[in-house]
Design a protein around this motif. Structure first.
Motif, short mmCIF file in Angstrom:
data_model
loop_
_atom_site.label_atom_id
_atom_site.label_comp_id
_atom_site.label_asym_id
_atom_site.label_seq_id
_atom_site.Cartn_x
_atom_site.Cartn_y
_atom_site.Cartn_z
N LYS A 146 0.56 3.26 5.15
CA LYS A 146 1.59 2.36 5.69
C LYS A 146 1.15 1.80 7.05
O LYS A 146 1.26 0.59 7.31
CB LYS A 146 2.91 3.13 5.83
N ALA A 147 0.63 2.69 7.89
CA ALA A 147 0.19 2.27 9.23
C ALA A 147 -0.93 1.24 9.09
O ALA A 147 -0.92 0.20 9.75
CB ALA A 147 -0.29 3.49 10.02
N PHE A 148 -1.85 1.51 8.17
CA PHE A 148 -2.98 0.60 7.98
C PHE A 148 -2.50 -0.77 7.49
O PHE A 148 -2.92 -1.82 8.00
CB PHE A 148 -3.95 1.22 6.94
N LEU A 149 -1.56 -0.76 6.53
CA LEU A 149 -1.13 -2.03 5.93
C LEU A 149 -0.14 -2.79 6.82
O LEU A 149 -0.01 -4.01 6.70
CB LEU A 149 -0.52 -1.77 4.55
N THR A 150 0.57 -2.07 7.69
CA THR A 150 1.51 -2.74 8.59
C THR A 150 0.75 -3.75 9.46
O THR A 150 1.22 -4.85 9.72
CB THR A 150 2.27 -1.71 9.45
N GLU A 151 -0.45 -3.35 9.86
CA GLU A 151 -1.30 -4.25 10.65
C GLU A 151 -1.62 -5.53 9.88
O GLU A 151 -1.89 -6.56 10.45
CB GLU A 151 -2.66 -3.57 10.93
#
Ligand code: AMP
Length: 419
Positions: free
Chosen positions: A180-185
Motif C-alpha cells: 500500500k505504501a509503495f502504491l500510494t506513491e
C-alpha cells in the motif's frame, strides 16, 4: 429466431459432450485413486456464505455474483465457486467427526457476472478438489501432483505450473501495508477501480489489466520478502516435495489469486495455447476460510479446473464421439419387424445399434449408415432372410460375410463386441 440462450450461458451439444464425459471420467478415476470421494452440493446458497468466505472486497463479491431475494425474503446467490459450499457441507454434516481429514471433489456449473469473451462465461463448469483438515505442506505438494497427473492423463501438454506463497494472518498484513505504501506513491497512475482497491484490498491490483496499473506495480515489493519464518519453512517444504516428485514449477511472486481466503501456497497452471485467459486451473491453501464462515479452525487446500478451457486444449486428433456399432438395413416390409426385434436385443447387450424407422430404400439406408459412421451394417434382405441368412458389412474395409439368422444376437455380440 425465437428465444435464444442468455449471453454467457452456453449449450453443450451432443457433438461436444463426449469430451466432457471423457474429462469427468478421467477425473473420477484419478481423484479416487488418490483417495478423494465425490460430494454433490447445491447450486444456490445463502449470500453470506460467499461474502464472508470469499471476502467482501473481492471482484467476485463486489460485482460478479448472481444474487437475488427469494420469495421468503432471504438473500440467495448462485454459487460463484464451490470451495465455500464444500466447507459449509463439511461443517454442517460434521464430516470431521468421522475422520478430520476429508478429501472431496465435485463437478458442476458456477455463475459469475463477468464480461463474456472467449474462455470467460457467465455460467461455466469447474472440477473442484479439496482436502480439509491437514495443514502439513506435504499435502500441498500431493494435491498439486494429483492435478498435474490428471492434466497429463487427459492429454494436456505444454503446461506451466506456477507457485507462490501468500503468507498468513501474521505476515500478509505486513505485506499489504508495504504494498500500500509503495502504491500510494504511484496512485496517480492507478485506474479508478485500483484507487479504490488501494484502500480496500491492494493485492487485487496485481490482477488489473489496465496498462498504467501494470506499470505501477512492475517494481512492487514481493510477498516472498515479507513471509514469516513459519510460512517460509512451509513454502520450502512444498518446493522440496514438488522436486522430489520431479515436478517442474515456476515461482510467480505476482500471483495473488482472486479470492481473499487463500493463505500460504497458491498455484496456477497456465497454457500458452489459451491466449489472454490462460489459466486452466488455480488453487491454494486457505487456512482461515472455515473460521470466516463461522466454523472451527480447520485448514484446507484445493483447486478448481475450468472445464471449458481444459476442453479447448484437448488433443485435436482424439475421437470423443461414440458412433453406432451397427446399423441394421432392412428395406423390405417383411424384414422391418426383424430389424426392430434385433435392435432391441442388441441395445440390451450394450451394442449401439441404429436402424431405419421409415422403411426407406436400401440405398438410402446405406447412405444413412455411412453418414452416422456405423462400424458395421447388417443387411436384412427379404430373399436372404427366406434362406435364413443375412449379410454383415464391415464399413472400414468394405468386406462382407453371410451370417445365419439363428442366434444372430449372439454372433453379433461376439463379433462386434470384440473389435
Ligand atoms: P477461480 O475459481 O477464479 O480460481 O478459477 C478457477 C478456474 O476456473 C480458472 O483457472 C478458469 O479455468 C476457470 N474460470 C474462472 N472463471 C471463469 C469464467 N468466467 N469462465 C470460464 N472459466 C472460468
Amino acid at each position: 429466431m425465437g428465444i435464444t440462450a442468455i449471453r454467457g450461458f452456453n449449450d453443450i451439444l451432443p457433438s461436444e459432450v463426449g469430451k466432457w464425459q471423457f474429462v469427468e471420467k478421467t477425473a473420477r478415476e484419478v481423484f479416487e485413486g488418490f483417495g478423494f470421494a465425490e460430494i454433490r452440493i447445491p447450486i444456490l446458497e445463502r449470500t453470506e456464505l460467499f461474502s464472508r468466505g470469499i471476502g467482501e472486497a473481492t471482484d467476485i463479491v463486489e460485482k460478479e455474483m448472481y444474487t437475488f431475494t427469494d420469495k421468503g425474503g432471504g438473500s440467495l446467490t448462485l454459487r460463484p465457486e464451490a470451495t465455500a459450499s464444500m466447507a459449509r457441507a463439511y461443517l454442517e454434516h460434521q464430516l470431521y467427526a468421522f475422520d478430520p481429514v476429508a478429501k472431496l471433489y465435485c463437478f458442476g456449473p458456477m455463475f459469475r457476472y463477468e464480461r463474456p469473451q472467449k474462455g470467460r462465461y457467465r455460467q461455466f463448469y469447474q472440477i473442484d478438489a479439496e482436502v480439509f483438515g491437514v495443514g502439513n505442506p506435504v499435502v500441498d505438494a500431493e494435491v498439486i501432483l494429483m492435478l498435474i497427473h490428471f492434466l497429463r492423463r487427459v492429454g494436456l501438454e505444454k503446461l506451466e505450473l506456477q507457485i507462490n506463497s501468500l503468507g498468513c494472518r501474521d505476515c500478509r498484513p505486513r505485506y499489504r501495508e508495504g504494498l500500500k505504501a509503495f502504491l500510494t506513491e504511484k496512485s496517480f497512475q492507478l485506474c479508478e477501480d485500483c484507487q479504490r482497491r488501494l484502500q480496500t484490498n491492494p493485492l487485487r491490483i496485481f490482477d488489473c489489466k489496465v496498462q498504467t496499473c501494470q506499470e505501477a506495480i512492475a517494481d512492487a515489493p514481493k510477498v516472498s520478502d515479507f513471509l514469516c519464518g513459519e510460512c517460509d519453512t512451509h513454502f520450502d517444504k512444498v518446493k522440496e516435495c514438488l522436486s522430489m516428485a520431479n515436478l517442474d514449477y515456476v515461482l510467480n511472486p505476482r500471483m495473488v489469486r482472486g479470492l481473499d481466503y487463500y493463505t500460504r501456497t497458491a498455484f496456477e497452471v497456465v497454457s500458452y495455447d489459451l491466449g489472454s485467459q490462460n489459466a486452466v486451473t488455480g488453487g491454494g491453501r486457505y487456512d482461515n476460510l472455515f473460521q470466516e464462515i463461522g466454523g472451527l479452525d480447520i485448514p484446507g487446500i484445493g483447486f478448481a479446473i475450468g472445464m471449458e478451457r481444459l476442453i479447448s486444449l484437448l488433443p485435436k486428433d482424439k475421437e470423443f464421439i461414440r458412433y453406432p456399432d451397427l446399423f441394421i438395413a432392412a428395406p423390405g416390409k417383411g424384414t422391418h419387424g426383424e430389424a426392430y426385434r434385433l435392435a432391441n436385443q442388441l441395445h440390451l447387450e450394450g451394442i449401439h445399434t441404429e436402424f431405419d424407422y421409415e422403411g426407406k430404400s436400401l440405398k438410402s439406408q446405406m447412405r444413412r449408415a455411412d453418414k452416422l459412421k456405423a462400424r458395421y451394417v447388417l443387411i436384412l434382405g427379404e430373399e436372404e432372410m427366406k434362406k435364413g441368412r443375412a449379410v454383415l458389412r464391415n464399413m472400414a474395409d468394405k468386406s462382407q460375410e453371410e451370417l445365419p439368422i439363428d442366434n444372430l444376437t449372439g454372433i453379433l455380440k461376439n463379433k462386434i463386441g470384440k473389435d
